[in-house]
Design an enzyme around this catalytic site. Structure first.
Site, short mmCIF file in Angstrom:
data_model
loop_
_atom_site.label_atom_id
_atom_site.label_comp_id
_atom_site.label_asym_id
_atom_site.label_seq_id
_atom_site.Cartn_x
_atom_site.Cartn_y
_atom_site.Cartn_z
N ARG A 133 -23.48 -14.37 10.31
CA ARG A 133 -23.57 -12.95 9.94
C ARG A 133 -23.62 -12.10 11.22
O ARG A 133 -23.05 -11.03 11.29
CB ARG A 133 -24.81 -12.69 9.06
N ASP A 152 -12.03 9.38 10.15
CA ASP A 152 -11.46 8.30 9.36
C ASP A 152 -9.96 8.32 9.64
O ASP A 152 -9.24 9.22 9.19
CB ASP A 152 -11.77 8.51 7.87
N LYS A 164 -5.58 -1.07 4.70
CA LYS A 164 -4.33 -0.29 4.65
C LYS A 164 -3.39 -0.70 5.79
O LYS A 164 -3.06 -1.85 5.90
CB LYS A 164 -4.65 1.20 4.68
N TYR A 210 -10.96 10.55 0.63
CA TYR A 210 -10.74 9.47 -0.34
C TYR A 210 -11.86 9.52 -1.40
O TYR A 210 -13.03 9.72 -1.07
CB TYR A 210 -10.73 8.12 0.40
#
Ligand code: P1T
Length: 388
Positions: free
Chosen positions: A54, A178, A203, A106
């Protein structure tokens, strides 16, 4: 090639080599997928630098270095989705803090801010960031962050990143962009002065619609260390195989982005002339209200187009049901073309009133132009529009 070595090279060279070099005893040219959850220690606390997956994973380390190099950033951290990246960043804030956010973002980002983070008493102002003086006026003593999505999803509004970053720095407000829609190939917000950049790598960065993920990039070592601490403490990390796949996708980012744009320009010009199309929104068109700003702060216009069709939901639904190469699906930025209906799909969590104000109407359609042969894509749209 490490981050500082990569500085002298061009974008494509960095995309292929940054963070990567022949690996291990076999000198494997590709970075292996370290499919492990933990690492052996010699004595308690004596380890190779890797103690638990992790916290760190060598495949993730290589991927993060590559992303940092592409954004001209010192540091990058990878997360399990774009939203997990954003959520982890908001763990740097505390209740009572205020955030200014672009009005058009978004739908999932809006939902996280408006429905989830407000539960923890974070306060949001959603506003058009075009008027820098108005944004400056909206800054309060408790304002900690300016959230800039540019171009915005789905209306493709463009904000002056350099001016916003300069103003917010003077006000000691952290500016974050972003950069999902442009990718660092067409826009590098850190070079424009912002403090940090996030991506949904789902994306363009990955580009093949087979991974969900996100990244955070900054030159601010203190902020990076805080985010590194949170990456481990909150735990929204990507799996090693996903890190490998994104690194593979990044190797062709420069080639893909050029083709997305070349196809998008032709399609935007086709749509502009089509009698059933009302309005086309594409930053590369001179008719786009911020076309000049797009040319100034971006090195290209990307592959996203939004347009309104004459009529309403019946007409847009017919178009969306009829295309064959353009698959009706959420998401964007993959090699294959996608088409979607923001009001019903990606932006359903934005209240109707906000959608109406922004122009996310029933006749608005968003397309992510892929890298197929453009004549085939135009033919597909032509056929579907004639069925409307
Ligand atoms: O889906 P995820 O990887 O969690 O990323 C969220 C996200 C963040 N920022 C922008 C600008 C985005 O477009 C997205 C995700 N967007 C879609 C799924 C979409 O179809 O618009």
């Amino acid at each position: 090639m490490n981050n500082s070595e990569s500085k002298k090279f061009g974008f494509g060279t960095k995309a292929i080599h940054a963070g990567q070099s022949p690996h291990g005893d076999s000198a494997s040219v590709m970075t292996p997928i370290y499919q492990t959850s933990t690492y052996a220690q010699k004595s308690p606390g004596q380890h190779t630098g890797y103690e638990y997956a992790r916290t760190d994973n060598p495949t993730r380390t290589a991927y993060q270095e590559c992303v940092a190099a592409l954004e001209n950033g010192k540091h990058a951290l990878a997360f399990s989705s774009g939203l997990a990246t954003i959520d982890t960043l908001f763990h740097t804030l505390k209740s009572g803090d205020h955030i200014i956010c672009s009005d058009d973002v978004y739908g999932g980002t809006f939902r996280l801010f408006d429905k989830i983070l407000t539960r923890f008493k974070l306060e949001f102002t959603f506003m058009d960031l075009s008027d820098i003086a108005a944004v400056e006026k909206a800054i309060k003593p408790n304002t900690k962050m300016l959230w800039i999505e540019s171009p915005t999803n789905p209306m493709l509004k463009i904000f002056d990143i350099e001016a916003l970053a300069k103003m917010s720095r003077a006000k000691k407000v952290l500016s974050v962009v972003d950069n999902t829609f442009m990718s660092p190939y067409f826009q590098r917000p850190l070079d424009l002065g912002t403090d940090a950049v996030v991506h949904s790598i789902t994306k363009y960065m990955n580009g093949h619609s087979d991974v969900v993920g996100g990244v955070f990039i900054t030159n601010d070592t203190k902020l990076h260390e805080e985010m590194k601490y949170l990456q481990n403490a909150v735990g929204a990390v990507p799996a090693p195989q996903d890190c490998f796949l994104v690194m593979r996708g990044l190797k062709t980012l420069h080639i893909r982005m050029k083709q997305h744009q070349e196809n998008a320009i032709e399609i935007a010009n086709f749509l502009v002339k089509h009698p059933k199309v009302e309005k086309v929104i594409y930053p590369g068109l001179e008719s786009h209200p911020q076309h000049a700003l797009a040319k100034k702060q971006m090195t290209g216009f990307g592959g996203m187009i939004s347009f309104t069709i004459k009529g309403g939901l019946t007409e847009s639904r017919k178009l969306l049901e009829t295309t064959k190469l353009f698959t009706l699906a959420e998401s964007l930025g993959g090699v294959e073309s996608l088409i979607e209906h923001p009001a019903i799909m990606t932006h359903a969590s934005v209240p109707l009133e906000n959608r109406q104000k922004l122009g996310i109407s029933d006749n608005l359609v968003r397309i992510s132009v892929g890298i197929e042969d453009v004549q085939d894509l135009i033919e597909d749209l032509k056929n579907a529009l004639s069925a409307v």
